[in-house]
Design a protein around this motif. Sequence first.
Motif, PDB file in Angstrom:
ATOM      1  N   SER A 160       0.827  -1.205   0.000  1.00  0.00           N
ATOM      2  CA  SER A 160       0.000   0.000   0.000  1.00  0.00           C
ATOM      3  C   SER A 160       0.860   1.254   0.000  1.00  0.00           C
ATOM      4  N   VAL A 161       1.928   1.256   0.827  1.00  0.00           N
ATOM      5  CA  VAL A 161       2.810   2.419   0.876  1.00  0.00           C
ATOM      6  C   VAL A 161       3.537   2.603  -0.447  1.00  0.00           C
ATOM      7  N   LEU A 162       4.060   1.512  -0.989  1.00  0.00           N
ATOM      8  CA  LEU A 162       4.870   1.593  -2.208  1.00  0.00           C
ATOM      9  C   LEU A 162       4.046   2.095  -3.389  1.00  0.00           C
ATOM     10  N   PHE A 163       2.944   1.419  -3.674  1.00  0.00           N
ATOM     11  CA  PHE A 163       2.148   1.793  -4.834  1.00  0.00           C
ATOM     12  C   PHE A 163       1.316   3.050  -4.566  1.00  0.00           C
TER      13      PHE A 163
ATOM     14  N   THR B  53       2.439   9.793   1.984  1.00  0.00           N
ATOM     15  CA  THR B  53       3.020   8.508   2.363  1.00  0.00           C
ATOM     16  C   THR B  53       2.427   7.992   3.669  1.00  0.00           C
ATOM     17  N   LEU B  54       2.176   8.886   4.618  1.00  0.00           N
ATOM     18  CA  LEU B  54       1.564   8.447   5.871  1.00  0.00           C
ATOM     19  C   LEU B  54       0.127   7.993   5.651  1.00  0.00           C
ATOM     20  N   ALA B  55      -0.581   8.648   4.741  1.00  0.00           N
ATOM     21  CA  ALA B  55      -1.959   8.242   4.455  1.00  0.00           C
ATOM     22  C   ALA B  55      -2.006   6.850   3.838  1.00  0.00           C
ATOM     23  N   THR B  56      -1.069   6.564   2.942  1.00  0.00           N
ATOM     24  CA  THR B  56      -1.033   5.217   2.362  1.00  0.00           C
ATOM     25  C   THR B  56      -0.718   4.178   3.429  1.00  0.00           C
ATOM     26  N   ALA B  57       0.136   4.548   4.403  1.00  0.00           N
ATOM     27  CA  ALA B  57       0.437   3.619   5.492  1.00  0.00           C
ATOM     28  C   ALA B  57      -0.783   3.410   6.384  1.00  0.00           C
TER      29      ALA B  57
ATOM     30  N   CYS C 278       6.230   0.191  13.125  1.00  0.00           N
ATOM     31  CA  CYS C 278       6.548  -0.394  11.823  1.00  0.00           C
ATOM     32  C   CYS C 278       5.902   0.416  10.702  1.00  0.00           C
ATOM     33  N   VAL C 279       4.674   0.867  10.927  1.00  0.00           N
ATOM     34  CA  VAL C 279       3.995   1.694   9.923  1.00  0.00           C
ATOM     35  C   VAL C 279       4.765   2.990   9.693  1.00  0.00           C
ATOM     36  N   PHE C 280       5.282   3.578  10.773  1.00  0.00           N
ATOM     37  CA  PHE C 280       6.080   4.807  10.645  1.00  0.00           C
ATOM     38  C   PHE C 280       7.332   4.556   9.809  1.00  0.00           C
ATOM     39  N   SER C 281       8.020   3.447  10.077  1.00  0.00           N
ATOM     40  CA  SER C 281       9.232   3.142   9.313  1.00  0.00           C
ATOM     41  C   SER C 281       8.908   2.907   7.841  1.00  0.00           C
TER      42      SER C 281
END
Length: 263
Positions: free
Chosen positions: A70-73, A106-110, A147-150
């Motif tokens: 999710s974060v990547l794409f 990026t935080l929203a995707t996480a 982990c989500v933050f990283s």
Amino acid sequence: MTAARALRLTAVGVRTHVSYMSRSPLEVTFAVLVPLVYATLSVYLFRAADDPDRLLTAAVGAGLMGIWSSVLFGSGGAVQNQRWLGTLETLVASPTPLPLVLLPITLATAVIGTYSMGATVLWGAVLFGVPLDFAHPVLFLAAVPACVFSLGMMGLLLAATFVLLRNANALANPLDAPVWLLSGMLVPITVLPDWTRPVSWALPTTWGSRAVHAATSGGAGSGEVLLPMGAALGLGAFYALIAVLVLGRVEQRARAAATLALA
């Protein structure tokens, strides 16, 4: 810009992008189906290996894989969407620093990806009878946000290169599997070749995954959860600092070459 304004901008941006992505049929379909596919394959894989005691670990690992996807794409797709909508140039030209523009994305995707963790665990429990016997339930709830933050900070660094690419997904596609393999999200990094260890240790996602798995499996003390969690937060902050520096250089290059829109 003061720290209070930066935090408020980030919070508003995260809320806006989460609302935007939750209304996208493609984003919703991807976020709903992919984690379930990961969870099903992982559980069958561990069952075929006669390792039923690690079925919960498999479900949690599949959830981490879903968050990373999710974060990547999502990060690449968000930048690409801004380019298609013709708003990327406006965002770059705004008084707000570019890192603070991309950070909420990026935080929203996480945040959207955190659904993957809950979905894969519940999917495994309901469909495959995976027992939800976490070794450290409270520490698990703390390790997942770390982990989500990283993951989000790593996505922010990748977003620096996404700004310069005509098709950001061209870079995102080949980075999916290598990162979750090197991070030990599903299988431990000890099964990988020795030359990959330094690369794994340099990734904040490795330490975030280690903290989550340590809180999941039995036999791990609280120190085995807290130490990797601290390393994930520290490396995540370091990646955020690098992203700020890289984004400054990327923005200068895009302005000088007039290639931001890549039209």
